[in-house]
Motif scaffolding. Structure first.
Motif, PDB file in Angstrom:
ATOM      1  N   GLN A  88      -2.191  -4.588  10.483  1.00 41.96           N
ATOM      2  CA  GLN A  88      -2.938  -3.837  10.041  1.00 41.96           C
ATOM      3  C   GLN A  88      -2.970  -4.061   8.873  1.00 41.96           C
ATOM      4  O   GLN A  88      -4.076  -3.552   8.546  1.00 41.96           O
ATOM      5  CB  GLN A  88      -1.918  -2.244  10.150  1.00 41.96           C
ATOM      6  N   GLU A  89      -2.094  -4.551   7.825  1.00 45.35           N
ATOM      7  CA  GLU A  89      -2.095  -5.131   6.752  1.00 45.35           C
ATOM      8  C   GLU A  89      -3.035  -6.349   6.455  1.00 45.35           C
ATOM      9  O   GLU A  89      -4.320  -5.799   5.522  1.00 45.35           O
ATOM     10  CB  GLU A  89      -1.209  -5.630   5.938  1.00 45.35           C
ATOM     11  N   ARG A  91      -5.831  -6.476   8.258  1.00 46.98           N
ATOM     12  CA  ARG A  91      -7.669  -5.106   8.269  1.00 46.98           C
ATOM     13  C   ARG A  91      -7.461  -4.337   7.408  1.00 46.98           C
ATOM     14  O   ARG A  91      -9.243  -4.779   6.899  1.00 46.98           O
ATOM     15  CB  ARG A  91      -6.878  -4.327   9.862  1.00 46.98           C
ATOM     16  N   GLU A  92      -6.230  -3.772   6.521  1.00 46.52           N
ATOM     17  CA  GLU A  92      -6.425  -3.152   5.196  1.00 46.52           C
ATOM     18  C   GLU A  92      -7.273  -3.767   3.750  1.00 46.52           C
ATOM     19  O   GLU A  92      -7.707  -2.761   3.331  1.00 46.52           O
ATOM     20  CB  GLU A  92      -5.005  -2.358   5.141  1.00 46.52           C
ATOM     21  N   GLU A  95     -10.996  -4.618   4.703  1.00 41.75           N
ATOM     22  CA  GLU A  95     -11.403  -3.347   4.922  1.00 41.75           C
ATOM     23  C   GLU A  95     -12.034  -2.389   3.620  1.00 41.75           C
ATOM     24  O   GLU A  95     -12.170  -2.174   3.063  1.00 41.75           O
ATOM     25  CB  GLU A  95     -11.872  -2.759   6.167  1.00 41.75           C
ATOM     26  N   ARG A  96     -10.832  -2.608   2.643  1.00 41.80           N
ATOM     27  CA  ARG A  96     -10.757  -1.487   1.713  1.00 41.80           C
ATOM     28  C   ARG A  96      -9.629  -2.839   0.146  1.00 41.80           C
ATOM     29  O   ARG A  96      -8.619  -1.524   0.332  1.00 41.80           O
ATOM     30  CB  ARG A  96     -10.210  -0.767   1.907  1.00 41.80           C
ATOM     31  N   GLU A 100      -6.289  -1.462  -1.549  1.00 43.17           N
ATOM     32  CA  GLU A 100      -4.760  -2.264  -1.444  1.00 43.17           C
ATOM     33  C   GLU A 100      -4.586  -2.728  -2.941  1.00 43.17           C
ATOM     34  O   GLU A 100      -3.076  -2.496  -2.927  1.00 43.17           O
ATOM     35  CB  GLU A 100      -5.386  -3.450  -0.768  1.00 43.17           C
ATOM     36  N   GLU A 103      -2.927   0.420  -4.824  1.00 44.80           N
ATOM     37  CA  GLU A 103      -1.165   0.324  -3.900  1.00 44.80           C
ATOM     38  C   GLU A 103      -0.523  -0.852  -3.929  1.00 44.80           C
ATOM     39  O   GLU A 103       1.021  -0.100  -4.537  1.00 44.80           O
ATOM     40  CB  GLU A 103      -1.949   0.424  -2.694  1.00 44.80           C
TER      41      GLU A 103
END
Length: 236
Positions: A88-89, A91-92, A95-96, A100, A103
């Motif tokens: 998931q990390e 993928r994030e 995609e963005r 990130e 964050e």
């Protein structure tokens, strides 16, 4: 001074090694107590060396396989969860990436860095290895050192077996008149050692851990021996 992700990874690695060592000590302790209780219980019912050896070996194999299977399932579940979180990390990050980076900056700033220093650190970590940086800081995971369930299962098997061998040999090797005494004394000595070592690893008072461990083992042997005597007297 604020810890860097590298420092935290090194600390986490040390913590992991200590946890593994503590688990090995506790696994050996389980092997000692369970096998001692078994062979002492059988000794209360019969003096047959073959019966004691059969019961002890059966308990050793059953216990070690149970420990290994349980550890394999537990670590496999943990590993699957970690891999899902890393996916998931990843993928994030794809995609963005801007969000990130923000964050990661926020996470570093929350640990005591100024906003400017946190931003610079986040950018440098992202350029070096974005996934590793986010995994360490955000998830507390080192992508390069996920626990291997087979290693965990093997370690549990060996630790339990190492502990179980002592009471088994102490019961079947001496003469019949000495079996119970040798077993009880050797088991209590081994439990004192594992209690001391587990307390040392956890930086806890050793005397209480040793007394607690020895008392637990003594109670277990006393209960199973009493049950064995009653069953032997009843001719079961």
């Amino acid at each position: 001074m604020t810890d860097t992700p590298h420092d935290e990874s090194r600390g986490a690695s040390l913590g992991t090694r200590l946890n593994w060592l503590r688990a090995a000590v506790l696994g050996a302790n389980d092997g000692i107590v369970s096998t001692a209780g078994l062979v002492v219980g059988v000794a209360g019912a019969t003096g047959s060396r073959s019966a004691l050896l059969t019961a002890g070996l059966a308990g050793l194999l059953a216990g070690s396989m149970s420990m290994a299977t349980g550890e394999y399932v537990s670590v496999s579940t943990q590993r699957d969860s970690q891999k899902a979180a890393l996916a998931q990390e990843r993928r994030e990050l794809r995609e963005r990436p801007g969000a990130e980076l923000d964050e990661l900056t926020d996470l570093l700033a929350a640990r005591g860095l100024s906003r400017e220093v946190a931003r610079e650190a986040a950018e440098q970590l992202t350029r070096r290895d974005a996934l590793r940086a986010h995994a360490n800081v955000e998830l507390g995971i080192d992508p390069g050192s996920l626990t291997n369930p087979w290693h965990a299962a093997g370690a549990s098997f060996l630790a339990f077996t190492a502990g179980a061998v002592l009471p088994l040999l102490a019961m079947v090797l001496p003469a019949a008149s000495l079996r119970l005494t040798v077993t009880v004394l050797s088991v209590l000595a081994a439990l004192a050692l594992t209690g001391w070592w587990s307390a040392r690893l956890g930086a806890a008072p050793a005397s209480r851990a040793v007394l607690r461990n020895m008392t637990g083992g003594a109670v277990a042997m006393g209960v199973t021996y009493g049950a064995g005597v009653l069953l032997g007297a009843a001719g079961v």
